[in-house]
Design a protein around this motif. Sequence first.
Motif, PDB file in Angstrom:
ATOM      1  N   TRP A   1      -5.847   3.667 -10.944  1.00  0.00           N
ATOM      2  CA  TRP A   1      -5.938   2.535 -10.106  1.00  0.00           C
ATOM      3  C   TRP A   1      -6.028   1.418 -11.026  1.00  0.00           C
ATOM      4  O   TRP A   1      -5.241   0.331 -10.976  1.00  0.00           O
ATOM      5  CB  TRP A   1      -7.372   2.752  -9.472  1.00  0.00           C
TER       6      TRP A   1
ATOM      7  N   ASN B   1      -8.410   3.149   3.587  1.00  0.00           N
ATOM      8  CA  ASN B   1      -7.462   3.647   2.503  1.00  0.00           C
ATOM      9  C   ASN B   1      -6.911   5.059   2.389  1.00  0.00           C
ATOM     10  O   ASN B   1      -5.932   4.911   1.706  1.00  0.00           O
ATOM     11  CB  ASN B   1      -8.449   3.490   1.111  1.00  0.00           C
ATOM     12  N   THR B   2      -7.493   5.829   3.049  1.00  0.00           N
ATOM     13  CA  THR B   2      -6.787   6.973   3.061  1.00  0.00           C
ATOM     14  C   THR B   2      -7.075   7.699   4.511  1.00  0.00           C
ATOM     15  O   THR B   2      -7.600   6.922   5.376  1.00  0.00           O
ATOM     16  CB  THR B   2      -7.528   8.260   1.987  1.00  0.00           C
TER      17      THR B   2
ATOM     18  N   LYS C   1      -3.854   9.847  -3.752  1.00  0.00           N
ATOM     19  CA  LYS C   1      -2.456   9.158  -3.757  1.00  0.00           C
ATOM     20  C   LYS C   1      -2.483   8.423  -2.174  1.00  0.00           C
ATOM     21  O   LYS C   1      -2.797   9.040  -1.346  1.00  0.00           O
ATOM     22  CB  LYS C   1      -1.714  10.112  -4.061  1.00  0.00           C
ATOM     23  N   ARG C   2      -1.913   7.562  -2.103  1.00  0.00           N
ATOM     24  CA  ARG C   2      -1.422   6.936  -0.849  1.00  0.00           C
ATOM     25  C   ARG C   2      -0.640   7.400   0.214  1.00  0.00           C
ATOM     26  O   ARG C   2       0.064   8.279  -0.394  1.00  0.00           O
ATOM     27  CB  ARG C   2      -0.821   5.263  -1.039  1.00  0.00           C
TER      28      ARG C   2
ATOM     29  N   SER D   1     -11.787   7.093  -0.971  1.00  0.00           N
ATOM     30  CA  SER D   1     -10.528   7.440  -1.374  1.00  0.00           C
ATOM     31  C   SER D   1     -10.261   7.665  -2.778  1.00  0.00           C
ATOM     32  O   SER D   1      -9.193   7.545  -3.369  1.00  0.00           O
ATOM     33  CB  SER D   1      -9.591   6.418  -0.905  1.00  0.00           C
TER      34      SER D   1
ATOM     35  N   TYR E   1      -1.748   5.051  -6.057  1.00  0.00           N
ATOM     36  CA  TYR E   1      -3.062   5.545  -5.841  1.00  0.00           C
ATOM     37  C   TYR E   1      -3.836   4.554  -4.789  1.00  0.00           C
ATOM     38  O   TYR E   1      -3.505   3.393  -4.947  1.00  0.00           O
ATOM     39  CB  TYR E   1      -3.559   5.640  -7.055  1.00  0.00           C
ATOM     40  N   CYS E   2      -4.884   5.215  -4.345  1.00  0.00           N
ATOM     41  CA  CYS E   2      -5.766   4.753  -3.513  1.00  0.00           C
ATOM     42  C   CYS E   2      -6.742   3.584  -4.474  1.00  0.00           C
ATOM     43  O   CYS E   2      -7.149   3.971  -5.385  1.00  0.00           O
ATOM     44  CB  CYS E   2      -6.438   5.286  -2.423  1.00  0.00           C
ATOM     45  N   ASP E   3      -7.656   3.044  -3.430  1.00  0.00           N
ATOM     46  CA  ASP E   3      -8.840   2.272  -3.898  1.00  0.00           C
ATOM     47  C   ASP E   3      -9.821   3.067  -4.462  1.00  0.00           C
ATOM     48  O   ASP E   3      -9.966   4.236  -3.762  1.00  0.00           O
ATOM     49  CB  ASP E   3      -9.135   1.257  -3.069  1.00  0.00           C
TER      50      ASP E   3
END
Length: 311
Positions: free
Chosen positions: A218, A53-54, A17-18, A13, A24-26
């Motif tokens: 991140w 995560n995504t 973006k989440r 991910s 934001y994602c990992d």
Amino acid sequence: METKNIWIDTDLSVGMKRHIREGYCDVDDGFALLQLFKADNIDIKGISAVFGNTQIDDAYRLCQKMSNEFAKKEIPVYRGAGSAINLQKVESNEAVEAMAAALKGNHLTIMAIGPATNVGILLLKYPELKKQIKEVVLVAGRRKPTDYFKIGNQGNHARDLNFDLDNIAFNLMFEAEVPVTLCPFEISSKVWINANDLKTLENGETGNQWLAEHSQPWLAQWVNQGADGFNPFDVLASHYIIAPEDIISEDLKAKLEIHPDDTIKDNDRNVFKNYLLCDKEGSYPVKYCFDVVNNYHEKLMNTLTKKKLTS
């Protein structure tokens, strides 16, 4: 040096973006893949994408990008599960079929650094292949339900996401008696990547530069929570596979227990969830990684910044 045959299963991910909440994602999956790409003793037989995560489409696209741009298109990439296992309707997918084909010809170590859904489906569809799995290395678990996954100093707790998103997949691995190694928050909480480390990566190869650039948002999220850097969770799994002597572990037994959800503040026993707990009294044997050697950070940065050998 013995070459290890590896399959990577990931919810990559980096830079995303989440899709459920702000932020934001990992990025740690990207660190794990890049570390394996550069390792001289690793032969990656395939990469499979999984939700986590995504969303699955983004994870699949990013897996293709990393393979095409930073592994010279040498590693095939497959699209896997987009949601958790539904025992009432178990469906295979491209990733599961490719993993099964690879296992028929090789004994593999599987690094499953997202929800273990693809591995769980594999065990349901092809139970005879479990003997071909040398080990599944995962990022999940804790010793006690009160061992919180603390992010910064603002009182926020993270989820044990890979386990939380598909408890059934873990059950299936345990019941199949597949060798399981866990790299939980306990060990990753002892390892930090900070702004200076990202600057070091910026001076490296193209993959390092890409990862450093997309790690900035991140890092900013963690700093906003009172931390000086971020814990690169998944890289402990990849590092264990590359150089297990750098990782301190012990043999424990895992069990699943239900307790109040620790990620919800002021949870007055209203919301509960399953926990993957590891101690001496559980039911399923696991290798539990809990610490790193003294000069680990130097070793980690060396593996990330080295130039990949060309044949």
